[in-house]
Design an enzyme around this catalytic site. Sequence first.
Site, short mmCIF file in Angstrom:
data_model
loop_
_atom_site.label_atom_id
_atom_site.label_comp_id
_atom_site.label_asym_id
_atom_site.label_seq_id
_atom_site.Cartn_x
_atom_site.Cartn_y
_atom_site.Cartn_z
N ASP A 3 -9.48 10.26 9.15
CA ASP A 3 -10.28 9.15 8.65
C ASP A 3 -11.10 8.53 9.78
OD1 ASP A 3 -7.99 8.26 9.88
OD2 ASP A 3 -7.28 7.07 8.19
N HIS A 24 2.65 4.98 9.61
CA HIS A 24 2.83 3.55 9.34
C HIS A 24 4.27 3.19 8.97
CE1 HIS A 24 -1.42 2.99 9.59
NE2 HIS A 24 -1.68 3.72 8.52
N TYR A 61 -9.88 10.81 4.18
CA TYR A 61 -10.08 10.57 2.75
C TYR A 61 -11.46 10.98 2.25
CZ TYR A 61 -5.96 8.00 4.02
OH TYR A 61 -4.73 7.67 4.54
N ASP A 89 -5.78 8.85 14.28
CA ASP A 89 -6.06 8.26 12.97
C ASP A 89 -6.81 6.94 13.18
OD1 ASP A 89 -4.75 8.48 9.91
OD2 ASP A 89 -5.28 6.45 10.52
N HIS A 110 -6.40 4.20 11.65
CA HIS A 110 -5.50 3.06 11.50
C HIS A 110 -4.44 3.10 12.61
CE1 HIS A 110 -6.97 3.84 7.36
NE2 HIS A 110 -6.93 2.52 7.23
N ASP A 147 0.81 -1.22 0.00
CA ASP A 147 0.00 0.00 0.00
C ASP A 147 0.85 1.27 0.00
OD1 ASP A 147 -2.66 -1.31 0.24
OD2 ASP A 147 -1.83 -2.00 2.13
#
Length: 455
Positions: free
Chosen positions: A253, A123, A293, A160, A162, A80
């Site tokens: 997000d 990440h 997003y 976030d 994630h 990704d």
Amino acid sequence: AWTLSETHPQLTHLCIYPVCKIEVPERLTVSHEALIKTGLADRCISVPVREATDADILLVHRSVLMSTKSPHLFTLQYGDVYFHPNIYHCAKLAAGAALQLVDSVMTGKVRNGMALVRPPGHHSMRSAASGFCVFNNVAIAAQYAKQQYGVKRVLIVDWDVHHGQGVQYCFEDDPSVLYFSWHRYEHQKFWPQLKESDYNSVGKEKGAGFNINVPWNKVGMKNSDYLSVFCHILLPVAYEFSPDLVLVCAGFDSAIGDPEGEMCASPDIFAHLTHLLMNLAGGKLCAVLEGGYNLTSLPQSVCQTVQTLLGDPAPRPANLDGPCESALESLHCVRSAHRQVSANVASNCWPQSEMTFIFTASSNNSLLLSPAELPTSDVTTKRIKLAEEEEDKLKKVEEEKNAEEEVWPEPPKRVAPAVRTALVLPNDVACPDGCKRFSSSEDPVIVNKLRLHFS
């Protein structure tokens, strides 16, 4: 303060391949335009951006070498992550923007600020790019603050949706950095699908107890769920930790309408989260953009965050109906896991008293829990997993039948308080930026009052 890490020719760096459909240049442009439209940009100091140096990047990463001759082949090495020939420059700008913001805050040029950057960073790991992230902007900023300004304790708050596994891996054995993350997890079914993202990953060795993961095991979390976790987990520990600097992995997000998060928290919740964090570290707070997003909720959330950083009162919270069962279960599990660690680690920052920041209220919609409601034995988020899976299947079927674009009201308008500060300066002293000089002939009444007050 705010920083923008890209100029328009560089905004295409993640869009050369059609497979990347959500980490798009418009994320920055709509956020920047919203700040201008609302007048917030005019109230901020724009901080110039520089590239992070190799030495800056090596504070976290083992290498800064990157192939730009064949970006498509290079992309295949990572998950990704989408590369463009210009991405190395853009990634160094993103990290450099975070460092410029830290410089501005630590030197007192500004009290706080937000950096609008692409690509994101939380990440990214020491030796691998991951999840749209090339360099770990916030991790580099934390190490830079410790090295450059002698900062002893850094709090990193990652809201976030994630899990920022790159930040966790970087500091999991470091007691000088407290890392907090809530993230969509769904019992390890949601990306990055790591066991280390669960509540029982509390840090290692000297860093045991300084890593806090709050897994969301279902979608649709609301304002009440977010505030409950802040009140019952983050704030008690953060005040005990007493950071010298607060860094925020500001991923939006986790707001309503986002295709990645699928949560239901309204953009104005970030005004409250920001306000709660501004009471730490003497107000030294640096927010750095991560995800987000949905091109409607993203700029709304950015504006809510920046307006709070500017000192405007937060809007009145609405529709608070208490945390859901899944959120309570995660909250209980986190507290249980960290109590076990704090019993064995004398230097742990987790409050030793069960009563710390625990309050009760008679109202049924209370966000807060009494000590009697906290678990007394080992608990696990697997307890309601099967029931949730069955419920999720039914919900997905229903959503597919009634698929419509999600809408929500505009965040309530927030009025900035009038600035009523005045000061008598000698005639030979230059007027500070943002202030207006007037003479006694223009408003003699005000001038005379000031002279009497300061005499």
